[in-house]
Every structure is written in structure tokens, then in C-alpha cells.
Design a protein around this motif. Structure first.
Motif, short mmCIF file in Angstrom:
data_model
loop_
_atom_site.label_atom_id
_atom_site.label_comp_id
_atom_site.label_asym_id
_atom_site.label_seq_id
_atom_site.Cartn_x
_atom_site.Cartn_y
_atom_site.Cartn_z
N ARG A 152 -34.78 63.81 11.14
CA ARG A 152 -35.52 64.21 9.94
C ARG A 152 -36.92 64.72 10.26
O ARG A 152 -37.53 65.42 9.46
CB ARG A 152 -35.56 63.04 8.96
CG ARG A 152 -34.26 62.83 8.22
CD ARG A 152 -34.25 61.54 7.44
NE ARG A 152 -33.92 60.41 8.29
CZ ARG A 152 -33.65 59.21 7.82
NH1 ARG A 152 -33.73 58.96 6.51
NH2 ARG A 152 -33.34 58.22 8.64
N PRO B 267 -27.10 59.16 7.70
CA PRO B 267 -28.22 58.69 6.88
C PRO B 267 -29.22 57.85 7.66
O PRO B 267 -30.24 57.42 7.13
CB PRO B 267 -27.52 57.86 5.80
CG PRO B 267 -26.32 57.31 6.50
CD PRO B 267 -25.88 58.40 7.45
N ASN C 137 -30.58 74.76 3.79
CA ASN C 137 -29.66 73.66 4.12
C ASN C 137 -28.59 74.12 5.10
O ASN C 137 -27.39 73.89 4.91
CB ASN C 137 -29.02 73.09 2.86
CG ASN C 137 -29.91 72.09 2.16
OD1 ASN C 137 -30.92 71.65 2.72
ND2 ASN C 137 -29.56 71.75 0.94
N SER D 261 -34.22 74.33 6.66
CA SER D 261 -34.22 73.34 5.59
C SER D 261 -34.18 73.97 4.21
O SER D 261 -33.61 73.41 3.28
CB SER D 261 -35.45 72.45 5.73
OG SER D 261 -35.43 71.79 6.98
N ALA E 70 -26.55 67.39 -0.98
CA ALA E 70 -27.79 66.65 -0.72
C ALA E 70 -28.61 67.46 0.25
O ALA E 70 -28.06 68.23 1.04
CB ALA E 70 -27.49 65.28 -0.13
N THR E 71 -29.89 67.29 0.20
CA THR E 71 -30.72 68.04 1.12
C THR E 71 -30.52 67.56 2.55
O THR E 71 -30.46 66.36 2.81
CB THR E 71 -32.20 67.93 0.74
OG1 THR E 71 -32.98 68.55 1.76
CG2 THR E 71 -32.62 66.49 0.60
N ALA F 223 -32.72 64.83 4.33
CA ALA F 223 -32.53 63.39 4.17
C ALA F 223 -31.67 62.81 5.28
O ALA F 223 -31.50 61.60 5.35
CB ALA F 223 -31.90 63.11 2.81
N TYR F 224 -31.13 63.65 6.12
CA TYR F 224 -30.18 63.20 7.11
C TYR F 224 -30.57 63.65 8.51
O TYR F 224 -31.21 64.68 8.70
CB TYR F 224 -28.79 63.76 6.79
CG TYR F 224 -28.20 63.20 5.51
CD1 TYR F 224 -28.51 63.76 4.29
CD2 TYR F 224 -27.36 62.10 5.55
CE1 TYR F 224 -28.00 63.23 3.12
CE2 TYR F 224 -26.84 61.57 4.38
CZ TYR F 224 -27.16 62.14 3.17
OH TYR F 224 -26.65 61.61 2.03
#
Length: 122
Positions: free
Chosen positions: A53, A99, A76, A73, A27-28, A31-32
Motif C-alpha cells: 500500500r 488485505p 485501479n 491507482s 474496491a480501491t 486498500a490492498y
């Protein structure tokens, strides 16, 4: 599902520097909220530094001015640049992903890396 893999740990003398990296997949990382925690023998796991974020960073008082957290980013990858290391920085360092808007507490964390050992000798 997010997988986190740390690297860059090792042994260094007091006053030295190390840079930890954490590669995330699944997952990117945008997003976290991403963070570094550490755990010394016989101690509880504690938050060291985090970046949310929006790119806002947060540090434990014990590392302010010495550690810098950043993220690439596009790749990652999460980094922790550690300068002026002290023997009390000796611990296993964990990469973590939350999250939620916050990633300061262990209760915020959904995913953990396997950890990397940092040892600082006096």
C-alpha cells in the motif's frame, strides 16, 4: 468484494517482453497489497512480484532485474512488465490482492484473478 481480471498474456520467444495488466473493481487497489503469482504445470503457485500500500515493491530472486511491478491507482490497474523472458518463465500468471501488509505468500491472498497464460519458447 474485489474482482480481478488479467490480460496481456501470450506467446513470445526467449529474450522477448510482455506486459501483463490486472484491472480491479469492487474496491480501491490502494486498500490492498497487490501481487503477481505464477504456476507452471506440476508446480506450486509461487509469488513473482508485489507492491504494497506504500508502493514498496518486492520480487522473487528469479525475476529480479527482469520484471517490474507497478500500479496505476487512479485506474485501479496493476501491471507486470516482463523483459528478457526465459522458457522457465512459462506459466499461468495470476493477479492477487491481500488485505494484509504482505502479499508474498498464497496464504496472504484473499482474492485471485482467473489467470493468463504466458509461454516462452526457446
Amino acid at each position: 468484494q474485489v474482482q480481478l481480471v488479467e490480460s496481456g498474456g501470450g506467446s513470445v520467444q526467449a529474450g522477448g517482453s510482455l506486459t501483463l495488466s490486472c484491472a480491479s473493481s469492487g474496491a480501491t487497489s490502494l486498500a490492498y497489497c497487490m501481487a503477481w503469482f505464477r504456476q507452471a504445470p506440476g508446480m506450486e503457485r509461487e509469488g513473482v512480484a508485489g507492491i504494497n500500500r506504500r508502493g514498496i515493491t518486492d520480487y522473487a530472486d528469479s525475476v529480479k532485474g527482469r520484471f517490474t511491478v507497478s500500479r496505476d491507482s487512479a485506474k485501479n490497474v496493476l501491471y507486470l512488465k516482463m523483459n528478457s523472458l526465459k522458457p522457465e518463465d512459462t506459466a499461468i500468471y495470476y493477479c492477487a490482492a491481500s488485505p494484509f501488509a504482505s502479499c508474498r505468500a498464497t496464504s496472504d491472498i484473499a482474492y485471485w484473478g482467473q489467470g493468463t497464460q504466458v509461454t516462452v519458447s526457446s
